[in-house]
Design a protein around this motif. Structure first.
Motif, PDB file in Angstrom:
ATOM      1  N   GLU A 167       0.836  -1.207   0.000  1.00  0.00           N
ATOM      2  CA  GLU A 167       0.000   0.000   0.000  1.00  0.00           C
ATOM      3  C   GLU A 167       0.867   1.252   0.000  1.00  0.00           C
ATOM      4  O   GLU A 167       0.572   2.243  -0.688  1.00  0.00           O
TER       5      GLU A 167
ATOM      6  N   LEU B 285       0.132 -10.793   1.553  1.00  0.00           N
ATOM      7  CA  LEU B 285      -0.654  -9.836   0.788  1.00  0.00           C
ATOM      8  C   LEU B 285      -2.140  -9.933   1.134  1.00  0.00           C
ATOM      9  O   LEU B 285      -2.696 -11.026   1.202  1.00  0.00           O
ATOM     10  N   THR B 286      -2.746  -8.783   1.312  1.00  0.00           N
ATOM     11  CA  THR B 286      -4.201  -8.723   1.435  1.00  0.00           C
ATOM     12  C   THR B 286      -4.809  -8.705   0.035  1.00  0.00           C
ATOM     13  O   THR B 286      -4.113  -8.438  -0.955  1.00  0.00           O
ATOM     14  N   PRO B 287      -6.121  -8.958  -0.084  1.00  0.00           N
ATOM     15  CA  PRO B 287      -6.757  -8.832  -1.402  1.00  0.00           C
ATOM     16  C   PRO B 287      -6.558  -7.449  -2.016  1.00  0.00           C
ATOM     17  O   PRO B 287      -6.378  -7.330  -3.234  1.00  0.00           O
ATOM     18  N   THR B 288      -6.545  -6.416  -1.192  1.00  0.00           N
ATOM     19  CA  THR B 288      -6.340  -5.066  -1.711  1.00  0.00           C
ATOM     20  C   THR B 288      -4.947  -4.921  -2.315  1.00  0.00           C
ATOM     21  O   THR B 288      -4.775  -4.332  -3.393  1.00  0.00           O
ATOM     22  N   GLU B 289      -3.947  -5.461  -1.642  1.00  0.00           N
ATOM     23  CA  GLU B 289      -2.585  -5.382  -2.169  1.00  0.00           C
ATOM     24  C   GLU B 289      -2.445  -6.196  -3.453  1.00  0.00           C
ATOM     25  O   GLU B 289      -1.756  -5.769  -4.396  1.00  0.00           O
ATOM     26  N   LEU B 290      -3.071  -7.352  -3.510  1.00  0.00           N
ATOM     27  CA  LEU B 290      -3.059  -8.140  -4.744  1.00  0.00           C
ATOM     28  C   LEU B 290      -3.658  -7.344  -5.894  1.00  0.00           C
ATOM     29  O   LEU B 290      -3.150  -7.350  -7.019  1.00  0.00           O
ATOM     30  N   ARG B 291      -4.749  -6.647  -5.608  1.00  0.00           N
ATOM     31  CA  ARG B 291      -5.388  -5.844  -6.652  1.00  0.00           C
ATOM     32  C   ARG B 291      -4.464  -4.705  -7.101  1.00  0.00           C
ATOM     33  O   ARG B 291      -4.375  -4.402  -8.298  1.00  0.00           O
TER      34      ARG B 291
ATOM     35  N   GLN C 257      -1.873  -6.206  -9.390  1.00  0.00           N
ATOM     36  CA  GLN C 257      -2.449  -6.569 -10.680  1.00  0.00           C
ATOM     37  C   GLN C 257      -2.756  -5.336 -11.522  1.00  0.00           C
ATOM     38  O   GLN C 257      -2.423  -5.284 -12.714  1.00  0.00           O
TER      39      GLN C 257
ATOM     40  N   GLN D 207       1.314 -16.185  -2.603  1.00  0.00           N
ATOM     41  CA  GLN D 207       0.139 -16.800  -3.241  1.00  0.00           C
ATOM     42  C   GLN D 207       0.382 -16.901  -4.753  1.00  0.00           C
ATOM     43  O   GLN D 207      -0.362 -16.355  -5.564  1.00  0.00           O
TER      44      GLN D 207
ATOM     45  N   LEU E 157      -2.352 -18.252  -7.184  1.00  0.00           N
ATOM     46  CA  LEU E 157      -3.410 -17.251  -7.320  1.00  0.00           C
ATOM     47  C   LEU E 157      -2.932 -16.102  -8.205  1.00  0.00           C
ATOM     48  O   LEU E 157      -3.672 -15.634  -9.087  1.00  0.00           O
TER      49      LEU E 157
ATOM     50  N   PHE F 249      -4.395 -14.781 -11.866  1.00  0.00           N
ATOM     51  CA  PHE F 249      -4.774 -13.384 -12.096  1.00  0.00           C
ATOM     52  C   PHE F 249      -3.840 -12.676 -13.076  1.00  0.00           C
ATOM     53  O   PHE F 249      -3.889 -11.454 -13.213  1.00  0.00           O
TER      54      PHE F 249
END
Length: 486
Positions: free
Chosen positions: A247, A267-273, A276, A298, A301, A305
């Motif tokens: 972040e 990583l949180t889902p927000t960080e993955l996003r 990406q 991950q 995953l 993505f």
């Protein structure tokens, strides 16, 4: 049976190499050959087709062998080769207690020896390219470049550019000026390519993070940083900024196609996003996770993505085949077993990320990473006639799970045979090892290293001493054990 070969077999500057198997981008194929000319893959096709194109060039038949792309190590620390087992069993963030003190004590000679030893290990493990994440030593980076060039391995050479040193702010403009010089010195100079690095986001101002990342983007090179490697680093970032490391990088404008995040395990889902959306790349370091990490990236995953991935050793162990095996196994242990995923990618993704994917995240996809016309001839000659590979049903997956480093007969970089059966063809590796043995201990001894975990023999003694005390206070247990062993 495999036909006998020697380094002389590959002495001609131009050759048509005809292995039994050739690993292309989509799959292994048979009855295909490669034309190597001026260090590049000039053509692919059947032997007859290539002979028609180049009738004067000799054909080298290689029955029982595979030619495959060389492995790409997308995250290494070449100047840490003297440490190795010093960090076994150590708790996280060993860079604070071991690596920074050790690297800070290295002069140019030690940098050269460490880097050349690491380059030799990498070549022996089938790596034709390594990405050095940058050193804390004040000695010239030219020592690292000289070592890798002499060893014959391709190197992405990182220069550290942080502008915070404890509570002190360093001069941003002078650092950026040196970064410009580093880029100019190594861009387009053969086996060495430049890169800029800020080891962890917290040791740079936001302005510096953004400036260094932008400089890399404009120069067409990669910006390296470690992110979310350890839980303590994530928590420290939250305490200092109210943001997690990824972040923080996102907010500072430091993510993007030029950015390579080493580890990215927590990583949180927000960080993955964020990763990406910005087309940021990740170096997945599964052996480092197993040996000293708090989590596993991950990676499957991320692959699903379409996040760009390479595999990295983090300087742990330079063995490309075992790295792929770890990459798959870590996903199954950490994620696959919990959801009944018995495939964890089906084998081929880890082969891709270890070769073509690694080249892509380093910005070298136009030069290396696969067997393709126009690319540099960076490849491995693999002996397939070994018990582990017979019978063969699924060669790609077998390379991930079954192949061994001792099957690597030859390592070629830019069309030149660099290693034959584990040893260099044009320089004395054993002389290097003697020099390292003579100097490494003295160099490490003068560094202010703080080691917490005991060496094995001492740990064994401590264990036995504890065991003896426990038996002394529990005679019944000792008597029962003695009875069972009679």
């Amino acid at each position: 049976m495999t036909a006998p070969c020697s380094p002389d077999t590959f002495a001609a500057p131009e050759q048509i190499l005809a292995p039994e198997w050739l690993l292309l981008r989509d799959k292994p194929v048979q009855d295909q050959a490669i034309l190597v000319r001026q260090g590049k893959i000039s053509a692919l096709g059947s032997v007859d087709e290539l002979q028609r194109q180049a009738p004067a060039i000799p054909v080298t038949a290689l029955p029982g062998r595979l030619i495959m792309p060389g492995f790409i190590d997308s995250h290494h620390h070449l100047t840490q080769a003297f440490g190795k087992a010093l960090v076994f069993g150590e708790p996280s963030e060993i860079f604070r207690r071991v690596w920074v003190p050790m690297e800070s004590s290295l002069d140019e000679d030690f940098l050269y020896l460490s880097s050349k030893l690491a380059a030799l290990e990498a070549l022996r493990g089938g790596f034709t390219t390594v990405c050095d994440a940058g050193t804390r030593s004040a000695a010239a980076l030219g020592s690292i470049a000289r070592a890798t060039e002499e060893a014959g391995i391709r190197c992405v050479l990182g220069m550290v550019c942080n502008d915070k040193q404890g509570t002190t702010l360093l001069d941003k403009n002078s650092i950026l000026a040196r970064a410009d010089q580093h880029i100019s010195a190594w861009q387009g100079t053969g086996l060495v390519s430049p890169s800029l690095a800020i080891p962890i986001p917290e040791i740079a101002t936001d302005a510096m993070l953004q400036a260094v990342s932008s400089l890399c983007r404009d120069a067409g090179i990669i910006f390296q940083t470690h992110a979310n490697e350890h839980l303590v680093a994530v928590e420290r970032s939250l305490e200092q900024r109210g943001q997690r490391p990824v972040e923080h990088l996102y907010q500072a404008g430091a993510l993007g196609p030029q950015t390579l995040l080493a580890h990215a395990t927590l990583l949180t889902p927000t960080e993955l996003r964020m990763i990406q959306e910005t087309d940021t790349a990740v170096s997945y370091n599964p052996v480092a996770s197993a040996w000293k990490g708090n989590a596993v990236a991950q990676a499957e995953l991320m692959h699903a993505f379409n996040i760009r991935l390479g595999l990295g050793t983090d300087g742990t162990r330079s063995d490309g085949f075992r790295l792929m095996d770890y990459a798959e196994a870590a996903q199954r242990f950490a994620f696959g077993m919990a959801v009944g995923d018995s495939s964890c990618g089906g084998g081929w993704p880890w082969l891709d990320h270890a070769t073509r994917g690694g080249a892509n995240v380093l910005g070298l996809g136009h030069r290396t990473g696969e067997i393709a016309v126009g690319l540099d001839a960076d490849f491995l000659l693999i002996d397939l006639e070994v018990p582990e590979m017979v019978p063969s049903w699924d060669l790609s997956w077998e390379l991930v799970r079954l192949a061994n480093r001792d099957q690597i007969e030859g390592v070629f970089v830019a069309g030149k045979l660099r290693l034959w059966q584990g040893w260099p063809t044009d320089w004395d590796a054993r002389a290097l090892m003697r020099a390292v043995s003579a100097q490494a201990k003295a160099g490490v001894a003068k560094a202010p290293i703080q080691k917490i975990h005991s060496f094995t023999d001492q740990h064994r003694q401590q264990h036995n001493a504890r065991n003896g005390q426990e038996i002394g206070h529990g005679g019944q247990h000792a008597t029962a054990a003695a009875a069972l062993n009679r």
